[in-house]
Design an enzyme around this catalytic site. Structure first.
Site, PDB file in Angstrom:
ATOM      1  N   ASP A  90      73.327  29.579  30.192  1.00 54.90           N
ATOM      2  CA  ASP A  90      73.998  28.995  31.288  1.00 54.90           C
ATOM      3  C   ASP A  90      73.379  27.461  31.573  1.00 54.90           C
ATOM      4  OD1 ASP A  90      75.469  28.525  33.591  1.00 54.90           O
ATOM      5  OD2 ASP A  90      74.622  30.419  34.876  1.00 54.90           O
ATOM      6  N   GLY A  92      72.522  25.987  34.210  1.00 59.11           N
ATOM      7  CA  GLY A  92      71.466  26.087  35.162  1.00 59.11           C
ATOM      8  C   GLY A  92      71.763  25.378  36.401  1.00 59.11           C
ATOM      9  N   GLY A  93      72.957  25.060  36.317  1.00 58.05           N
ATOM     10  CA  GLY A  93      73.625  24.260  37.755  1.00 58.05           C
ATOM     11  C   GLY A  93      73.626  25.421  39.093  1.00 58.05           C
ATOM     12  N   ASP A 144      78.696  21.884  35.717  1.00 60.37           N
ATOM     13  CA  ASP A 144      79.749  21.675  36.683  1.00 60.37           C
ATOM     14  C   ASP A 144      79.457  21.514  37.995  1.00 60.37           C
ATOM     15  OD1 ASP A 144      78.684  24.360  36.694  1.00 60.37           O
ATOM     16  OD2 ASP A 144      80.601  25.420  37.361  1.00 60.37           O
ATOM     17  N   ASP A 270      79.060  38.713  32.263  1.00 65.28           N
ATOM     18  CA  ASP A 270      77.520  38.830  32.350  1.00 65.28           C
ATOM     19  C   ASP A 270      77.198  39.106  33.750  1.00 65.28           C
ATOM     20  OD1 ASP A 270      75.844  36.539  33.655  1.00 65.28           O
ATOM     21  OD2 ASP A 270      77.646  35.871  33.210  1.00 65.28           O
ATOM     22  N   CYS A 308      76.143  60.739  28.670  1.00 62.66           N
ATOM     23  CA  CYS A 308      75.471  59.649  28.180  1.00 62.66           C
ATOM     24  C   CYS A 308      74.636  60.090  26.901  1.00 62.66           C
ATOM     25  CB  CYS A 308      74.761  58.891  29.119  1.00 62.66           C
ATOM     26  SG  CYS A 308      73.911  57.498  28.531  1.00 62.66           S
ATOM     27  N   CYS A 310      72.412  57.799  25.548  1.00 61.45           N
ATOM     28  CA  CYS A 310      71.385  56.730  25.462  1.00 61.45           C
ATOM     29  C   CYS A 310      69.932  57.750  25.159  1.00 61.45           C
ATOM     30  CB  CYS A 310      71.411  55.870  26.554  1.00 61.45           C
ATOM     31  SG  CYS A 310      70.741  56.460  28.111  1.00 61.45           S
ATOM     32  N   CYS A 313      68.615  59.363  28.520  1.00 65.35           N
ATOM     33  CA  CYS A 313      69.523  60.663  28.813  1.00 65.35           C
ATOM     34  C   CYS A 313      69.280  61.674  27.583  1.00 65.35           C
ATOM     35  CB  CYS A 313      70.916  60.343  28.908  1.00 65.35           C
ATOM     36  SG  CYS A 313      71.439  59.454  30.534  1.00 65.35           S
ATOM     37  N   HIS A 339      69.068  52.940  30.140  1.00 70.34           N
ATOM     38  CA  HIS A 339      70.408  53.770  30.492  1.00 70.34           C
ATOM     39  C   HIS A 339      71.261  52.887  31.166  1.00 70.34           C
ATOM     40  CE1 HIS A 339      72.967  56.491  32.179  1.00 70.34           C
ATOM     41  NE2 HIS A 339      72.740  55.960  33.142  1.00 70.34           N
TER      42      HIS A 339
END
Length: 373
Positions: A90, A92-93, A144, A270, A308, A310, A313, A339
């Site tokens: 990103d 950073g703005g 921006d 994100d 799940c 993962c 789990c 998880h």
């Protein structure tokens, strides 16, 4: 960078984004690694248990510490962190605006004070790209002009006009630097602004998408507006974004937000929600959220989510996770984060599968039915 769309189901898209470091199936969720690490995890955790093709870093935080020159000398983000796949950084703005008490916006950029020591700094469209060249990220976001909502129409108009001018400077500077041999493997995305105003969103999208960016983001949402306003704004804005380039909705969001906005044609997301909620004791499951500190889990031998697969789990019980959380054991942060991120990444895989076979509507219906039951 290459981007191709392999299937569509309504406005939902399944594609592949190729950078110098990975092939990224879309739609994709990018775990947030603000300062070069996903909180409580390292690169081995990511590669062994989660397998993301791209994670996000932040220009503001990495510029302040350890410093972008340090990162460059250590081999860029890939060499420094040992995460070999793609990075998006990103600009950073947002952090400069949100973390500083005294931000000044001028035509050439923004002046702010570090939230760490109060030292003054100045970001221009060119400077944030120079920082990201040092970081070596695969996808760079441009600077921006952010505007907090609600805002006066004149302020929103000023924001989109300045964002376009900064975008023009950014793309010109980036192409010039590439001709000089800098940033040739790095890609650049612009950020559409305009609040929730349809006319301003149209203007911002049309002006930015007329420029030669590699992809486009929708910024300035998920800042407290009602969900319906966010969804309507995304649905409207994507109409004016090029079909052949990736679309990124910044800072979003809940599992429901991901499903709704994939349906509206977004490819990339994100959010800190899965990692932050994990640390605070909230875990995502196929049937909704649970608060692991609840007393009813004291002797519960079940995994967090029986559906799940993962590592957490497959290995540990709700009772053990509750114990770790209440004991303030650091191990809890790692297991819960694995998880929650697995849930988010798997949700994107399931949506992609549904789009590829033309059954996204059925997927969405079952997604909500599980939560209602």
């Amino acid at each position: 960078m290459e981007f191709s769309i392999e299937a569509r189901d309504g406005e939902a898209r399944a594609g592949t984004l190729v950078t110098a470091h990975s092939r990224i199936p879309t739609p994709v969720f990018m775990p947030v690694g603000t300062v070069g690490a996903v909180k409580s995890l390292d690169a081995l955790d990511l590669q062994s248990h989660l397998h993301p093709e791209v994670i996000l870093g932040n220009t503001y935080h990495l510029y302040l510490r350890p410093g972008d020159e340090v990162v460059r000398k250590m081999g860029g983000l890939h060499g420094f962190t040992r995460f070999p796949k793609s990075f998006l950084t990103d600009s950073g703005g947002f952090q400069a605006f949100s973390l500083s008490d005294n931000v000044r916006i001028a035509e050439d950029g923004i002046t702010f004070r570090s939230h760490l020591d109060g030292s003054p700094h100045h970001f221009t469209p060119q400077k944030v790209l120079d920082i990201q060249y040092n970081l070596g990220s695969d996808i760079m976001m441009i600077l921006d002009d952010l505007v907090a909502l609600p805002a006066e129409r004149n302020r929103i108009r000023e924001s989109i006009e300045r964002t376009t001018r900064w975008a023009e400077r950014s793309i010109e500077y980036h192409r010039q630097r590439q001709e000089e041999g800098i940033g040739r493997d790095q890609n650049i995305f612009a950020i559409v602004q305009g609040g929730t105003d349809p006319e301003f969103r149209r203007i911002s999208a049309e002006e930015l998408c007329a420029l030669d960016f590699d992809g486009f983001a929708i910024g300035g949402l998920s800042v407290g507006e009602p969900n319906r306003e966010m969804y309507d704004t995304v649905e409207w804005t994507t109409r004016f974004m090029p079909d052949e380039k990736p679309r990124y909705l910044m800072g979003v969001g809940t599992p429901e937000d991901l499903v709704e906005n994939v349906e509206r044609g977004v490819d990339m997301f994100d959010c800190v929600m899965p990692t932050r909620n994990a640390r605070n004791g909230t875990l995502f499951t196929s049937f909704g959220k649970i608060g692991i500190k609840a007393a009813r889990f004291t002797e519960d031998e079940s995994p967090i989510d029986p559906a799940c697969d993962c590592m957490t789990c497959r290995t540990y019980s709700r009772a053990y996770l509750r114990h770790l959380f209440r004991a303030k054991e650091l191990t809890y942060f790692r297991l819960a984060t694995i998880h929650n991120l697995h849930y988010y990444l798997n949700l994107m895989k399931e949506m992609r599968k549904a789009i590829l076979i033309g059954k996204f509507t059925e997927f969405k219906r079952e997604f909500y039915q599980k939560r209602e039951s």
